[in-house]
Design a protein around this motif. Structure first.
Motif, short mmCIF file in Angstrom:
data_model
loop_
_atom_site.label_atom_id
_atom_site.label_comp_id
_atom_site.label_asym_id
_atom_site.label_seq_id
_atom_site.Cartn_x
_atom_site.Cartn_y
_atom_site.Cartn_z
N ALA A 1 0.84 -1.22 0.00
CA ALA A 1 0.00 0.00 0.00
C ALA A 1 0.87 1.26 0.00
O ALA A 1 0.42 2.32 -0.44
N TYR A 2 2.12 1.12 0.45
CA TYR A 2 2.99 2.31 0.48
C TYR A 2 3.30 2.81 -0.94
O TYR A 2 3.73 3.95 -1.13
N LYS A 3 3.06 1.94 -1.95
CA LYS A 3 3.34 2.36 -3.34
C LYS A 3 2.14 3.06 -3.99
O LYS A 3 2.24 3.55 -5.11
N ILE A 4 1.00 3.07 -3.31
CA ILE A 4 -0.20 3.61 -3.96
C ILE A 4 -0.14 5.13 -4.17
O ILE A 4 -0.63 5.62 -5.19
N PRO A 5 0.49 5.90 -3.25
CA PRO A 5 0.62 7.33 -3.57
C PRO A 5 1.28 7.56 -4.93
O PRO A 5 0.90 8.47 -5.67
N GLN A 6 2.23 6.69 -5.28
CA GLN A 6 2.89 6.82 -6.58
C GLN A 6 1.90 6.56 -7.73
O GLN A 6 1.88 7.28 -8.73
N LEU A 7 1.05 5.55 -7.55
CA LEU A 7 0.03 5.25 -8.57
C LEU A 7 -0.93 6.44 -8.72
O LEU A 7 -1.27 6.84 -9.84
N VAL A 8 -1.31 7.01 -7.58
CA VAL A 8 -2.22 8.17 -7.62
C VAL A 8 -1.56 9.30 -8.41
O VAL A 8 -2.18 9.93 -9.27
N ARG A 9 -0.29 9.53 -8.14
CA ARG A 9 0.43 10.62 -8.81
C ARG A 9 0.47 10.40 -10.31
O ARG A 9 0.26 11.32 -11.10
N ILE A 10 0.77 9.17 -10.71
CA ILE A 10 0.87 8.88 -12.16
C ILE A 10 -0.49 9.16 -12.83
O ILE A 10 -0.57 9.85 -13.85
N LEU A 11 -1.56 8.63 -12.22
CA LEU A 11 -2.88 8.78 -12.85
C LEU A 11 -3.32 10.24 -12.89
O LEU A 11 -3.89 10.71 -13.88
N LYS A 12 -3.03 10.97 -11.81
CA LYS A 12 -3.40 12.40 -11.77
C LYS A 12 -2.64 13.17 -12.84
O LYS A 12 -3.19 14.02 -13.53
N LYS A 13 -1.34 12.85 -12.95
CA LYS A 13 -0.51 13.56 -13.93
C LYS A 13 -1.03 13.33 -15.35
O LYS A 13 -0.94 14.19 -16.22
N GLU A 14 -1.60 12.16 -15.58
CA GLU A 14 -2.13 11.82 -16.91
C GLU A 14 -3.53 12.38 -17.13
O GLU A 14 -4.16 12.09 -18.14
N GLY A 15 -4.05 13.10 -16.14
CA GLY A 15 -5.34 13.77 -16.34
C GLY A 15 -6.55 13.06 -15.78
O GLY A 15 -7.68 13.46 -16.04
N ALA A 16 -6.33 11.96 -15.01
CA ALA A 16 -7.49 11.23 -14.45
C ALA A 16 -8.03 11.93 -13.21
O ALA A 16 -7.31 12.67 -12.53
N GLU A 17 -9.31 11.70 -12.94
CA GLU A 17 -9.87 12.07 -11.63
C GLU A 17 -9.73 10.80 -10.79
O GLU A 17 -10.12 9.72 -11.24
N VAL A 18 -9.17 10.95 -9.59
CA VAL A 18 -8.89 9.75 -8.79
C VAL A 18 -9.63 9.83 -7.46
O VAL A 18 -9.55 10.83 -6.75
N GLN A 19 -10.36 8.77 -7.14
CA GLN A 19 -11.02 8.66 -5.84
C GLN A 19 -10.44 7.43 -5.13
O GLN A 19 -10.49 6.33 -5.67
N VAL A 20 -9.89 7.65 -3.92
CA VAL A 20 -9.34 6.51 -3.17
C VAL A 20 -10.35 6.06 -2.11
O VAL A 20 -10.95 6.87 -1.42
N VAL A 21 -10.53 4.73 -2.01
CA VAL A 21 -11.32 4.14 -0.92
C VAL A 21 -10.41 3.12 -0.24
O VAL A 21 -9.83 2.25 -0.91
N LEU A 22 -10.23 3.26 1.08
CA LEU A 22 -9.32 2.35 1.81
C LEU A 22 -10.11 1.45 2.76
O LEU A 22 -11.15 1.85 3.28
N THR A 23 -9.53 0.28 3.01
CA THR A 23 -10.07 -0.52 4.12
C THR A 23 -9.37 -0.03 5.40
O THR A 23 -8.35 0.68 5.33
N GLU A 24 -9.91 -0.42 6.54
CA GLU A 24 -9.31 0.02 7.81
C GLU A 24 -7.86 -0.44 7.91
O GLU A 24 -6.98 0.31 8.33
N SER A 25 -7.60 -1.71 7.50
CA SER A 25 -6.23 -2.22 7.67
C SER A 25 -5.25 -1.57 6.70
O SER A 25 -4.04 -1.55 6.95
N ALA A 26 -5.75 -0.98 5.61
CA ALA A 26 -4.84 -0.28 4.68
C ALA A 26 -4.20 0.91 5.37
O ALA A 26 -3.06 1.30 5.07
N LYS A 27 -4.94 1.49 6.33
CA LYS A 27 -4.46 2.72 6.99
C LYS A 27 -3.21 2.48 7.82
O LYS A 27 -2.52 3.43 8.20
N ILE A 28 -2.94 1.20 8.14
CA ILE A 28 -1.71 0.89 8.89
C ILE A 28 -0.49 1.15 8.00
O ILE A 28 0.59 1.48 8.46
N PHE A 29 -0.70 1.00 6.68
CA PHE A 29 0.44 1.07 5.76
C PHE A 29 0.55 2.38 4.98
O PHE A 29 1.60 2.70 4.45
N VAL A 30 -0.56 3.09 4.87
CA VAL A 30 -0.52 4.36 4.13
C VAL A 30 -1.58 5.28 4.74
O VAL A 30 -2.66 4.81 5.10
#
Ligand code: C5P
Length: 408
Positions: free
Chosen positions: A22-51
């Motif tokens: 999950a620590y790599k997901i900010p990078q995925l968000v950045r790539i998609l945003k840079k390419e012009g996408a609208e990005v909505q993140v939905v996390l599970t509770e346990s994801a919050k331990i990692f990002v």
């Protein structure tokens, strides 16, 4: 270039589940945003331990959601709305638990309810330890998901967080983005990467410094076409006259109020364009003389002498290179089809779009339209009354399919 990115204006929902990747997901968000996408993140509770949701919210420029309700305000995160909003859902990292839940329809968190109510394509990028990945339960769940149309972005081989070596690492964000991009670039999207010249609105032909001859065109249909083309990944040169709505932000916008100004702008732009869609209501005549001062009221009658305007579409079509496509519009009040067919021939077009004025739900001022497409090869396509943006989307889908077929 941004406009040619398949992500441009696409709505991507990223579901993040608990796992070190999950620590790599900010990078995925950045790539998609840079390419012009609208990005909505939905996390599970346990994801919050990692990002942290904060990091994802800042990068996606939207709150990163994990709860159905904001407990302090009672505001509801509508999972059905989120599932319908997305053009594509990617779950990354997708842990063994979430894969099992999707396979069995278990709905115990916001992300699961979003997935279950989604109508768009769903991708999963699993990440887990080697033995969890190879476990028959996980493999059976993956098979079930694939059978149901979910796309697997296979985990990569390498060193795992546990110290083991093997398959289980989440695909790198760049590779996830590439897979999604391939999916969003269907081979049949004729307009992707094309440069399209669209005209919209009505022209104004000045009589004196304060008056003009104009028409009722609002520019809504032309702008709806430009919007849809942008969504399909085209670059749009938008030339418009008098309009009552705002042009899209991402097209290259040029205002040209008179037929002559529109002709000059179009002549400059057309040689660099692949397609011309001439939706503007161009005045057929302009006053021969433009009075330098306001014309004073005097006699009971006033005669204006008018001179023919150039036919922009006909001139551009006559100058076109073999691969350039020309599409015109027609608006008739009688013998509609006959006149539309004659214009198709006379202006040497690939297709003419006939506006129906007989239906009160179609025309200038309203947000709806009804059209019929007459193509060079004799094919006809009727698009029933609908919102102008829907009509534009259907029209471009039909035209894209028609243009993709070998032309005679
Ligand atoms: O001949 P008519 O005006 O009905 O043709 C309509 C089509 O021709 C539309 O696509 C319109 O934008 C275009 N047109 C033009 N120049 C004109 C008049 C119309 O390009 N002077």
């Amino acid at each position: 270039m941004l406009r040619k990115s398949p992500f441009n204006r696409k709505k991507i929902l990223i579901g993040v589940t608990g796992g070190i990747a999950a620590y790599k997901i900010p990078q995925l968000v950045r790539i998609l945003k840079k390419e012009g996408a609208e990005v909505q993140v939905v996390l599970t509770e346990s994801a919050k331990i990692f990002v942290t949701p904060q990091t994802l919210a800042v990068l996606s420029e939207r709150p990163a959601l994990s709860q159905f309700f904001k407990s302090d305000q009672g505001e509801w995160n509508n999972h059905v709305h989120l599932g319908l909003w997305a053009d594509l859902i990617i779950i990354a990292p997708a842990g063994a638990n979430t894969l099992a839940k999707i396979a069995h329809g278990i709905c115990d968190n916001l992300l699961m309810s979003v997935i279950l109510s989604a109508r768009c394509p769903v991708f999963v990028a699993p990440a887990m330890d080697l033995d969890m990945w190879t476990h028959p339960s996980t493999q059976a769940n993956i098979e079930t998901l694939i059978e149901r149309g979910v796309t697997l972005i296979d985990p990569e081989e390498g060193s795992l967080a546990s110290g083991l070596e093997g398959k289980g690492r989440m695909a790198e964000p760049e590779n996830i983005a590439k897979t999604l991009a391939n999916h969003l670039t269907p081979a049949h999207n004729y307009f992707f990467g094309k440069r399209v010249l669209v005209t919209a609105g009505g022209t104004q032909e000045p009589i004196d410094p304060v008056r003009f001859i104009g028409n009722h065109s609002s520019g809504k249909m032309g702008f709806a076409i430009a919007e849809q083309l942008l969504s399909l990944g085209a670059e749009v040169e938008l030339v418009y006259g008098s309009v009552s709505v705002t042009p899209p932000k991402e097209s290259n916008n040029h205002q040209a109020l008179t037929a002559k100004a529109m002709q000059q702008t179009c002549e400059q732009l057309f040689p660099q364009c692949d397609i011309l869609i001439m939706a503007a209501a161009v005045a057929d005549y302009h006053p021969t003389e433009l009075a330098s001062e306001k014309i004073k009221k005097s006699d009971n009658t006033l005669t204006l002498t008018l001179e023919k305007n150039p036919d922009i579409l006909k001139t551009l079509s006559a100058s076109r290179k073999p691969n350039q496509v020309c599409i015109g519009f027609a608006l008739e009040t009688e013998q509609e089809e006959l006149h539309a067919q004659q214009k198709l021939q006379k202006k040497n077009l690939d297709c003419i779009v006939l506006n129906t004025l007989k239906n009160p739900q179609a025309g200038f001022a309203v947000d709806t339209n009804e059209v019929t497409l007459y193509c060079r090869d004799g094919q006809q396509f009727h698009i029933p009354a609908n919102q102008k943006n829907q009509v534009a989307a259907t029209m471009l889908q039909i035209l894209g399919e028609w243009l993709n077929k070998p032309q005679s």
